[in-house]
Enzyme design. Structure first.
Site, PDB file in Angstrom:
ATOM      1  N   SER A  60       0.870  -1.181   0.000  1.00  0.00           N
ATOM      2  CA  SER A  60       0.000   0.000   0.000  1.00  0.00           C
ATOM      3  C   SER A  60       0.907   1.231   0.000  1.00  0.00           C
ATOM      4  O   SER A  60       2.085   1.120   0.376  1.00  0.00           O
ATOM      5  CB  SER A  60      -0.837   0.014   1.291  1.00  0.00           C
ATOM      6  N   TYR A 111      -1.754   0.334  10.775  1.00  0.00           N
ATOM      7  CA  TYR A 111      -1.768  -0.136   9.385  1.00  0.00           C
ATOM      8  C   TYR A 111      -0.474   0.229   8.663  1.00  0.00           C
ATOM      9  O   TYR A 111       0.115  -0.602   7.968  1.00  0.00           O
ATOM     10  CB  TYR A 111      -2.985   0.458   8.668  1.00  0.00           C
TER      11      TYR A 111
HETATM   12  P1  NAP Z   1     -11.151  -6.362   0.815  1.00  0.00           P
HETATM   13  O1  NAP Z   1     -12.174  -6.231  -0.248  1.00  0.00           O
HETATM   14  O2  NAP Z   1     -11.560  -6.186   2.224  1.00  0.00           O
HETATM   15  O3  NAP Z   1     -10.402  -7.761   0.631  1.00  0.00           O
HETATM   16  C1  NAP Z   1      -9.550  -8.284   1.627  1.00  0.00           C
HETATM   17  C2  NAP Z   1      -9.320  -9.754   1.337  1.00  0.00           C
HETATM   18  O4  NAP Z   1      -8.391 -10.262   2.303  1.00  0.00           O
HETATM   19  C3  NAP Z   1     -10.600 -10.558   1.448  1.00  0.00           C
HETATM   20  O5  NAP Z   1     -10.643 -11.488   0.384  1.00  0.00           O
HETATM   21  C4  NAP Z   1     -10.437 -11.287   2.778  1.00  0.00           C
HETATM   22  O6  NAP Z   1     -11.047 -12.581   2.700  1.00  0.00           O
HETATM   23  C5  NAP Z   1      -8.920 -11.461   2.828  1.00  0.00           C
HETATM   24  N1  NAP Z   1      -8.446 -11.707   4.173  1.00  0.00           N
HETATM   25  C6  NAP Z   1      -8.476 -10.876   5.244  1.00  0.00           C
HETATM   26  N2  NAP Z   1      -8.007 -11.498   6.328  1.00  0.00           N
HETATM   27  C7  NAP Z   1      -7.671 -12.763   5.925  1.00  0.00           C
HETATM   28  C8  NAP Z   1      -7.162 -13.895   6.589  1.00  0.00           C
HETATM   29  N3  NAP Z   1      -6.913 -13.883   7.906  1.00  0.00           N
HETATM   30  N4  NAP Z   1      -6.927 -15.024   5.877  1.00  0.00           N
HETATM   31  C9  NAP Z   1      -7.202 -15.054   4.556  1.00  0.00           C
HETATM   32  N5  NAP Z   1      -7.698 -14.023   3.873  1.00  0.00           N
HETATM   33  C10 NAP Z   1      -7.943 -12.881   4.556  1.00  0.00           C
HETATM   34  O7  NAP Z   1      -9.985  -5.290   0.577  1.00  0.00           O
HETATM   35  P2  NAP Z   1      -8.974  -5.028  -0.646  1.00  0.00           P
HETATM   36  O8  NAP Z   1      -8.931  -3.570  -0.836  1.00  0.00           O
HETATM   37  O9  NAP Z   1      -9.286  -5.884  -1.812  1.00  0.00           O
HETATM   38  O10 NAP Z   1      -7.612  -5.454   0.058  1.00  0.00           O
HETATM   39  C11 NAP Z   1      -6.685  -6.347  -0.532  1.00  0.00           C
HETATM   40  C12 NAP Z   1      -5.261  -5.948  -0.139  1.00  0.00           C
HETATM   41  O11 NAP Z   1      -4.988  -4.659  -0.689  1.00  0.00           O
HETATM   42  C13 NAP Z   1      -5.030  -5.816   1.375  1.00  0.00           C
HETATM   43  O12 NAP Z   1      -3.744  -6.328   1.676  1.00  0.00           O
HETATM   44  C14 NAP Z   1      -5.054  -4.302   1.598  1.00  0.00           C
HETATM   45  O13 NAP Z   1      -4.304  -3.940   2.723  1.00  0.00           O
HETATM   46  C15 NAP Z   1      -4.430  -3.821   0.301  1.00  0.00           C
HETATM   47  N6  NAP Z   1      -4.703  -2.438  -0.051  1.00  0.00           N
HETATM   48  C16 NAP Z   1      -5.980  -1.963  -0.146  1.00  0.00           C
HETATM   49  C17 NAP Z   1      -6.205  -0.631  -0.484  1.00  0.00           C
HETATM   50  C18 NAP Z   1      -7.586  -0.038  -0.571  1.00  0.00           C
HETATM   51  O14 NAP Z   1      -7.703   1.193  -0.531  1.00  0.00           O
HETATM   52  N7  NAP Z   1      -8.620  -0.840  -0.739  1.00  0.00           N
HETATM   53  C19 NAP Z   1      -5.115   0.207  -0.748  1.00  0.00           C
HETATM   54  C20 NAP Z   1      -3.832  -0.302  -0.664  1.00  0.00           C
HETATM   55  C21 NAP Z   1      -3.633  -1.630  -0.334  1.00  0.00           C
HETATM   56  P3  NAP Z   1     -11.899 -13.300   3.859  1.00  0.00           P
HETATM   57  O15 NAP Z   1     -12.500 -12.215   4.717  1.00  0.00           O
HETATM   58  O16 NAP Z   1     -12.920 -14.092   3.084  1.00  0.00           O
HETATM   59  O17 NAP Z   1     -10.910 -14.164   4.561  1.00  0.00           O
END
Ligand code: NAP
Length: 258
Positions: free
Chosen positions: A145, A158
């Site tokens: 991120s 975070y």
């Molecule tokens: P999201 O829609 O909330 O997706 C998060 C994913 O992580 C879900 O599939 C969730 O699946 C999985 N997850 C969480 N805890 C887990 C665990 N203990 N074991 C296995 N899977 C787990 O959010 P997203 O934005 O797509 O996030 C994906 C990645 O991008 C994350 O690492 C986040 O930090 C990063 N990111 C996001 C943003 C943003 O603004 N959205 C920006 C920069 C980076 P389950 O709940 O089904 O396990």
């Protein structure tokens, strides 16, 4: 998008956190490019939907639980073979909890963020690295991120976790130099997914406010970059890719039209 034939010998790519957001979109983009995605997350029914769309394989995974990661890795080993090597890993599972200041930091939320983003990435990478190396042409993409590159008020748990995840990933770039595996860190800014809903404990009004008056990235924007990085020729390593909405200059600076 056409659904690829699930029986075909496409190279395997593991996508963690494939039940939603960036992970699900990355699985779709990679499947469209000829990969067989192995989908890991806790919400298996969601994974099954993504598997149906992509011809991939859903496998339950909780990255915070060593036994779950071991069972997941065993499942991947069963799927892999000489004609279907594991060539890709997208370390994507993770997220944020809360926006407390350092003074008011909540240790449980810090632990959740460190377990899912940092130790989760460590566990999954350790367990799958032998297969990636055996393939003779592996690739690890880690979704960190901009929070892994800067700090912002209320974001310490975070940003600390994402800095650590980035450090882990970048260390591997040196430790694996000379081995047949590429490493790409992708650092997005604001992407509208379930991320903010999770961060604010299911408070959808508060989550929506994050994107008020801006045009955020969507999961497909990041997925296209994941697929682009993975589909470069084997000698080309895209080390770090930062992408943000045009309306965002840093973790805290947005141009809002409202
Ligand atoms: P999201 O829609 O909330 O997706 C998060 C994913 O992580 C879900 O599939 C969730 O699946 C999985 N997850 C969480 N805890 C887990 C665990 N203990 N074991 C296995 N899977 C787990 O959010 P997203 O934005 O797509 O996030 C994906 C990645 O991008 C994350 O690492 C986040 O930090 C990063 N990111 C996001 C943003 C943003 O603004 N959205 C920006 C920069 C980076 P389950 O709940 O089904 O396990």
């Amino acid at each position: 998008m056409t659904t690829p034939d699930p029986g075909s010998d496409r190279p395997l790519v593991v996508v963690t956190g494939a039940s939603s957001g960036i992970g699900a979109a990355s699985a779709r983009a990679l499947a469209a490019d000829g990969w067989h995605p192995v989908l890991g997350a806790r919400r298996v029914e969601r994974l099954e939907q993504v598997a149906e769309e992509t011809g991939g394989t859903p496998l339950e995974l909780d990255v915070t639980d060593a036994d779950s990661v071991a069972a997941f890795a065993a499942g991947v080993r069963d799927l892999a073979g000489p004609t279907r090597p594991l060539r890709g890993l997208v370390n994507n599972a993770g997220g944020a909890q809360g926006t407390e200041t350092v003074l008011e930091a909540d240790e449980d939320k810090w632990r959740w963020m460190w377990e899912s983003n940092v130790l989760g990435t460590l566990r999954v990478t350790q367990s799958l690295l032998p297969l990636l190396l055996d393939s003779g042409d592996g690739h690890i993409v880690t979704i960190t991120s901009i929070a892994g590159l800067e700090t912002y008020d209320g974001g310490s748990g975070y940003t600390a976790a994402k800095h650590a995840e980035g450090a882990l990933h970048r260390t591997l770039r040196g430790e694996l130099l000379g081995q047949p595996v590429r490493l790409t860190e992708i650092a997005p800014g604001a992407v509208e997914t379930e991320f903010s809903l999770v961060r604010f404990g299911g408070d959808s009004a508060r989550a929506a406010k994050v994107y008020d008056g801006i045009t955020p990235l969507v999961a497909d924007d990041v997925a296209e970059v994941v697929a682009f990085a993975m589909n470069r020729p084997s000698h080309v390593n895209l080390d770090t890719i930062v992408l943000k909405p045009r309306d965002q200059a840093s973790g805290m600076r947005f141009h809002r039209r409202t």
